[in-house]
Design a protein around this motif. Structure first.
Motif, short mmCIF file in Angstrom:
data_model
loop_
_atom_site.label_atom_id
_atom_site.label_comp_id
_atom_site.label_asym_id
_atom_site.label_seq_id
_atom_site.Cartn_x
_atom_site.Cartn_y
_atom_site.Cartn_z
N ALA A 145 1.26 -1.33 0.08
CA ALA A 145 0.14 -0.17 0.18
C ALA A 145 0.66 0.99 -0.50
CB ALA A 145 -1.13 -0.22 1.45
N GLU A 146 1.77 0.86 0.27
CA GLU A 146 2.63 2.34 0.52
C GLU A 146 3.62 2.46 -0.99
OE1 GLU A 146 5.32 1.76 4.55
OE2 GLU A 146 3.46 1.74 5.63
N GLY A 147 3.52 1.65 -1.89
CA GLY A 147 4.06 2.04 -2.80
C GLY A 147 5.44 0.96 -3.30
N ALA A 148 4.91 -0.32 -2.20
CA ALA A 148 6.63 -1.01 -2.06
C ALA A 148 6.54 -2.26 -3.58
CB ALA A 148 6.54 -1.87 -1.02
N THR A 149 7.58 -2.23 -4.22
CA THR A 149 7.52 -3.32 -5.04
C THR A 149 7.41 -4.99 -4.61
OG1 THR A 149 8.51 -2.08 -6.38
CG2 THR A 149 8.55 -4.02 -6.89
N PRO A 150 6.93 -6.25 -4.78
CA PRO A 150 6.26 -6.90 -4.33
C PRO A 150 7.67 -7.79 -4.49
CG PRO A 150 4.17 -6.58 -5.43
CD PRO A 150 5.41 -5.76 -5.34
N LEU A 151 8.21 -8.38 -4.04
CA LEU A 151 9.71 -9.28 -4.80
C LEU A 151 9.07 -11.20 -3.70
CD1 LEU A 151 12.31 -9.79 -5.73
CD2 LEU A 151 13.85 -9.35 -3.74
N ALA A 152 9.34 -11.26 -4.62
CA ALA A 152 8.88 -13.36 -4.60
C ALA A 152 9.91 -13.94 -4.68
CB ALA A 152 7.48 -13.87 -4.64
N GLY A 153 10.23 -15.41 -5.38
CA GLY A 153 11.64 -15.67 -5.87
C GLY A 153 12.64 -15.41 -6.11
N GLY A 154 12.01 -13.83 -7.62
CA GLY A 154 12.90 -12.85 -7.44
C GLY A 154 13.81 -13.22 -9.34
N THR A 155 12.86 -14.50 -9.73
CA THR A 155 13.17 -15.01 -10.99
C THR A 155 13.18 -14.59 -12.34
OG1 THR A 155 11.60 -16.51 -11.24
CG2 THR A 155 13.37 -17.55 -10.55
N ASP A 156 11.75 -13.78 -11.72
CA ASP A 156 11.36 -12.59 -13.33
C ASP A 156 12.09 -10.99 -12.81
OD1 ASP A 156 10.21 -14.33 -14.99
OD2 ASP A 156 8.27 -13.87 -13.48
N LEU A 157 11.81 -10.50 -11.70
CA LEU A 157 12.47 -9.58 -11.26
C LEU A 157 13.89 -8.86 -11.68
CD1 LEU A 157 11.41 -6.47 -10.58
CD2 LEU A 157 11.40 -7.17 -8.18
N MET A 158 13.92 -10.05 -10.71
CA MET A 158 16.21 -9.62 -11.04
C MET A 158 16.47 -9.95 -11.99
SD MET A 158 17.01 -8.53 -8.09
CE MET A 158 18.41 -8.72 -8.68
N VAL A 159 15.44 -10.30 -13.54
CA VAL A 159 16.20 -10.74 -14.45
C VAL A 159 16.33 -9.41 -15.42
CG1 VAL A 159 15.99 -11.02 -16.69
CG2 VAL A 159 16.06 -13.13 -14.93
N GLU A 160 15.07 -8.26 -14.55
CA GLU A 160 14.45 -7.05 -15.31
C GLU A 160 15.20 -5.66 -14.43
OE1 GLU A 160 10.43 -6.32 -14.78
OE2 GLU A 160 10.01 -6.66 -17.02
N VAL A 161 16.19 -6.16 -12.89
CA VAL A 161 16.50 -5.06 -12.91
C VAL A 161 18.35 -5.50 -13.05
CG1 VAL A 161 17.79 -4.87 -10.34
CG2 VAL A 161 15.88 -5.54 -9.78
N ASN A 162 18.62 -6.80 -13.36
CA ASN A 162 20.28 -6.88 -13.58
C ASN A 162 20.08 -7.07 -14.97
OD1 ASN A 162 21.09 -8.90 -11.14
ND2 ASN A 162 20.40 -10.72 -12.27
N PHE A 163 19.13 -6.03 -16.04
CA PHE A 163 19.57 -5.91 -17.32
C PHE A 163 18.81 -4.65 -16.90
CE2 PHE A 163 19.24 -9.64 -20.26
CZ PHE A 163 20.06 -10.64 -19.07
#
Lengths: 152, 264
Positions: B17-35
């Motif tokens: 609700a405060e605007g944090a991006t949810p991070l679960a296993g990271g297998t999708d999100l971290m690819v976007e971060v790394n790239f």
């Protein structure tokens, strides 16, 4: 922010200022370059580590997320001398350029800890996420088949 | 950077609700971060929220990993789980992440649509159950609101007796689906067909389902007709992974083979 976690059995502290991966922090901040950086998308397995008891790609773990967790890298596998997995690879010539080797050591150590006598198929499935660009798979798989026979 | 480490669902939804991006296993999100496609500076890690890892009967917590599904999921979902990435990916990636990412190639999605699963979402204000065909609206697009978190997947009370998952890709391990499919069939013949990677969202082949559900013992010509209808109902495109023509052909063949497996 400061992240505190258990790294290879010892308390570790990392200073995190951006959403970097655990891999980056291990290599650049904590001076553990054993985990390799290659694909950065979880395809190659060369950055494999054990996080809270499960093997994962450290490039896909956000460093900020490991607070209070336990991480074991290739540097933390075994103690003095070679472990059975490392010895098996050494004796069978299962190392060519060596870049994929740390990830394979981490994954194979996990495999043999769970299943001391894996079949060839189980060995191949366990290593499905570790790419060897020298294509040295034959020797790698044979080394673990031999180890499985020795431990059966 | 600001990182929340909640252990309760209430704290997790508050962070979202405060605007944090949810991070679960990271297998999708971290690819976007790394790239360098994304750089979330406000993140909520969900790994230690116990409620998300809960799995009771037909309610599968969003944080349940592929590894767990592989060993204890309903047959076709377990079969799908076994084809996700590698052991490393299956230890990290979650069913909730698969749903939220909403990639057309999500390996869990053909099963979820074939059994008419619902997505449980929650915000700090409360929760709702969203039918899959309301949840998925386009390529990586869902109706999840910015302040909502996917908390679980609800499967129906009773699942079809026969289920089969199949996936076409360039190799058998560590591959993103060119085509994915789940066929289910009850003992009285009701058949469902969930398709992946052949449309902007996972799809059902409704006309093929209706036709084959009315046939007690499908003949060779029924199977051929079923295959053709599934191909016709698919909405594939040509991209870097395959062509429209190949996908249309492959999805029909795959659905037919999975139906045959259900009929055995």
């Amino acid at each position: 922010m400061i992240v505190e976690f258990l790294l290879n059995g010892e308390p570790a502290t990392a200073r995190i200022v951006s959403p970097v991966s655990l891999l980056d922090v291990l290599r650049d901040q904590l001076e553990l370059p054993g985990s390799k950086n290659a694909c950065e998308q979880g395809e190659c397995g060369s950055c494999s580590v054990v996080l809270d008891g499960e093997i994962v790609c450290s490039c896909l773990v956000m460093a900020a997320d490991v607070g209070d967790s336990e991480v074991v890298t290739v540097e933390g596998i075994g103690g003095d001398g070679l472990t059975p997995v490392q010895r098996a690879m050494h004796h069978s010539g299962a190392v060519q350029c060596g870049f994929c080797t740390p990830g394979i050591v981490v994954v194979a150590a996990d495999l043999f800890a769970r299943n001391p006598n894996p079949t060839t198929l189980e060995i191949k499935e366990a290593l499905a996420g570790n790419i060897c660009r020298c294509t040295g798979y034959g020797a790698i798989i044979r080394s673990f088949e031999k180890l499985a026979r020795e431990t059966s | 950077m600001h990182f929340h480490h909640p252990t309760t669902l209430a704290d997790a939804t508050q962070a979202v609700a405060e605007g944090a991006t949810p991070l679960a296993g990271g297998t999708d999100l971290m690819v976007e971060v790394n790239f360098r496609h994304r750089r979330p500076e406000h993140v909520v890690g969900l790994r230690k929220v116990e409620e998300l890892g809960a799995w009771e009967g037909n309610r599968i917590g969003a944080g349940v990993t592929w590894r767990r599904l592989e060993h204890g999921g309903p047959q076709a979902l377990a079969e799908a789980a076994r084809t996700v990435g590698s052991p490393q990916i299956r230890n990290a990636g979650t069913i909730g992440g698969n749903v939220v990412t909403a990639s057309p190639a999500g390996d869990g999605l053909p099963f979820l649509v074939a059994v008419d699963a619902k997505v449980e979402v929650m915000s700090a204000e409360g929760g709702r159950l969203v039918p899959w065909d309301v949840f998925f609206v386009g390529v990586k697009k869902t109706t999840l609101a910015a302040d909502e978190l996917v908390t679980a997947i609800h499967l129906p009370e009773s699942l079809p007796e026969r289920q089969a998952f199949g996936k076409v890709g360039v190799r058998s391990a560590m591959v993103i689906a060119t085509v994915g499919c789940v066929v289910t069939r009850t003992d009285d013949g009701k058949t469902t067909v969930g398709l992946g990677s052949v449309g902007p969202t996972p799809l059902r082949a409704s006309r093929a389902e209706e036709m084959i559900s009315s046939v007690t013992r499908p003949t060779e010509s029924d199977l051929a007709e079923f295959q053709k209808m599934v191909s016709d109902e698919a909405r594939p495109i040509t991209d870097h992974r395959s062509t429209e023509e190949y996908r249309r052909h492959a999805v029909g063949v795959l659905a037919r083979r999975l139906l045959e497996r259900c009929l055995r």
